[in-house]
Write a protein that holds these residues in place. Sequence first.
Motif, PDB file in Angstrom:
ATOM      1  N   ALA A   1       0.832  -1.211   0.000  1.00  0.00           N
ATOM      2  CA  ALA A   1       0.000   0.000   0.000  1.00  0.00           C
ATOM      3  C   ALA A   1       0.864   1.257   0.000  1.00  0.00           C
ATOM      4  CB  ALA A   1      -0.935  -0.007   1.214  1.00  0.00           C
ATOM      5  N   TRP A   2       1.950   1.255   0.793  1.00  0.00           N
ATOM      6  CA  TRP A   2       2.871   2.387   0.786  1.00  0.00           C
ATOM      7  C   TRP A   2       3.507   2.557  -0.593  1.00  0.00           C
ATOM      8  CZ3 TRP A   2       2.545   6.098   4.016  1.00  0.00           C
ATOM      9  CH2 TRP A   2       2.279   5.898   5.371  1.00  0.00           C
ATOM     10  N   ASP A   3       3.882   1.424  -1.227  1.00  0.00           N
ATOM     11  CA  ASP A   3       4.483   1.496  -2.564  1.00  0.00           C
ATOM     12  C   ASP A   3       3.542   2.183  -3.551  1.00  0.00           C
ATOM     13  OD1 ASP A   3       6.718   0.219  -1.625  1.00  0.00           O
ATOM     14  OD2 ASP A   3       6.241  -1.734  -2.508  1.00  0.00           O
ATOM     15  N   ARG A   4       2.245   1.856  -3.463  1.00  0.00           N
ATOM     16  CA  ARG A   4       1.280   2.483  -4.379  1.00  0.00           C
ATOM     17  C   ARG A   4       1.204   3.994  -4.145  1.00  0.00           C
ATOM     18  NH1 ARG A   4      -1.520  -2.416  -3.289  1.00  0.00           N
ATOM     19  NH2 ARG A   4      -2.758  -1.453  -1.607  1.00  0.00           N
ATOM     20  N   THR A   5       1.254   4.389  -2.874  1.00  0.00           N
ATOM     21  CA  THR A   5       1.226   5.822  -2.559  1.00  0.00           C
ATOM     22  C   THR A   5       2.454   6.528  -3.123  1.00  0.00           C
ATOM     23  OG1 THR A   5      -0.029   5.397  -0.534  1.00  0.00           O
ATOM     24  CG2 THR A   5       1.148   7.506  -0.673  1.00  0.00           C
ATOM     25  N   PHE A   6       3.624   5.916  -2.926  1.00  0.00           N
ATOM     26  CA  PHE A   6       4.860   6.549  -3.386  1.00  0.00           C
ATOM     27  C   PHE A   6       4.950   6.599  -4.909  1.00  0.00           C
ATOM     28  CE2 PHE A   6       6.182   6.397   0.967  1.00  0.00           C
ATOM     29  CZ  PHE A   6       7.154   7.383   1.080  1.00  0.00           C
ATOM     30  N   ARG A   7       4.288   5.665  -5.594  1.00  0.00           N
ATOM     31  CA  ARG A   7       4.292   5.728  -7.059  1.00  0.00           C
ATOM     32  C   ARG A   7       3.618   7.014  -7.537  1.00  0.00           C
ATOM     33  NH1 ARG A   7       4.212  -0.056  -7.230  1.00  0.00           N
ATOM     34  NH2 ARG A   7       1.955  -0.201  -6.942  1.00  0.00           N
ATOM     35  N   ILE A   8       2.679   7.498  -6.750  1.00  0.00           N
ATOM     36  CA  ILE A   8       1.979   8.739  -7.098  1.00  0.00           C
ATOM     37  C   ILE A   8       2.837   9.957  -6.766  1.00  0.00           C
ATOM     38  CG2 ILE A   8      -0.050  10.170  -6.598  1.00  0.00           C
ATOM     39  CD1 ILE A   8      -1.532   7.514  -5.956  1.00  0.00           C
TER      40      ILE A   8
END
Length: 353
Positions: free
Chosen positions: A126-133
């Motif tokens: 979930a953190w990875d998805r946020t950081f992709r943004i």
Amino acid sequence: PVRTFTIGFTDPAFDESPAARAVAAHLGTEHTELQVTPGDAMAVIPKLPLVYDEPFSDSSQIPTFLVSELARRHVTVSLSGDAGDELFGGYNRYFWASRVHSNVGRVPVGVRHIARTMFLSRSPEAWDRTFRIINPLLPARLRTSRPGNKLHRLADLLKADSPEGIYRSLVAHWDDPSSIMQSGREPVSRLESLMAADGPGVFAERMMYWDLLTYLPGDVLTKVDRAAMAVSLESRVPMLDHRVVEFAWSLPLHFRIRDGVGKWLLRQVLYRRVPRELMDRPKMGFGVPINAWLRGPLRDWAEDLLGERALLEDGYLLAGPIRERWAEHVKGEQDWAYWLWDVLMFQAWRRQH
């Protein structure tokens, strides 16, 4: 021309092949690249107990075996860049841990607890998805691969109360190995003995010293040597020429780590040969997406090895805490792949022998 070899993965978080290809093209090497499918990588897993002949659980053993196998199709001797990180300050922990050590003591315990709870409230994915943004909005030095895992590791650091505790938390697998054992306790390791003795005065140098004497021979060199010899490939480590080691340790720390960048001196040498834009990228480990595979194509294999009955009958490990983490991992609530891989390699080795 010099021969170079690399493997690539379909998952961009683990794929450095485009960067390797660009460097090879600039240097004019005879470059060989292989795109590895998850099936190719997972086919290696049943061989691991025989390749390592011990319960060896650094999952980068999989790509190491694959790149050794690729190189052996063309050459019989290879050169490895191992030891550069330990000698010249390349691992992120050398500056992350120093910052945490110098700053965490100023933060009230309650605030640390809140931050730790926040970091652990979401899964690494979930953190990875946020950081992709948000990554495109961050300066290059703050961008990192797999940020979710790093935030969870940072959460572990926030409970450490000493420099040694921070380092131990960074390199540990299970924080309390006896908590998953049916009986017995962890013996005093060489690392514990080194940390109790005198070492270099600066914390970053002490970590490099501990890594050089424990992590490098016990993990990195073992991983590469056995993977290479399993396919009859000689792997040699020029960085460990004693003159290079002695020179590296004669340098003041700021020649190795400067402005939050590791291997500073090696970079200055390399910039004479390779443009900065090809080299200045976030550091990535040589890994594979074990966390996703354990929830998908490796799930049945792992479930068999982590079965409650199998764990109990073997007589070494406690089924309860292991099964709990396995359930959380499968549901995507937490990423326990790093910890579960230890148990899986132990169980696979036991079953093999």
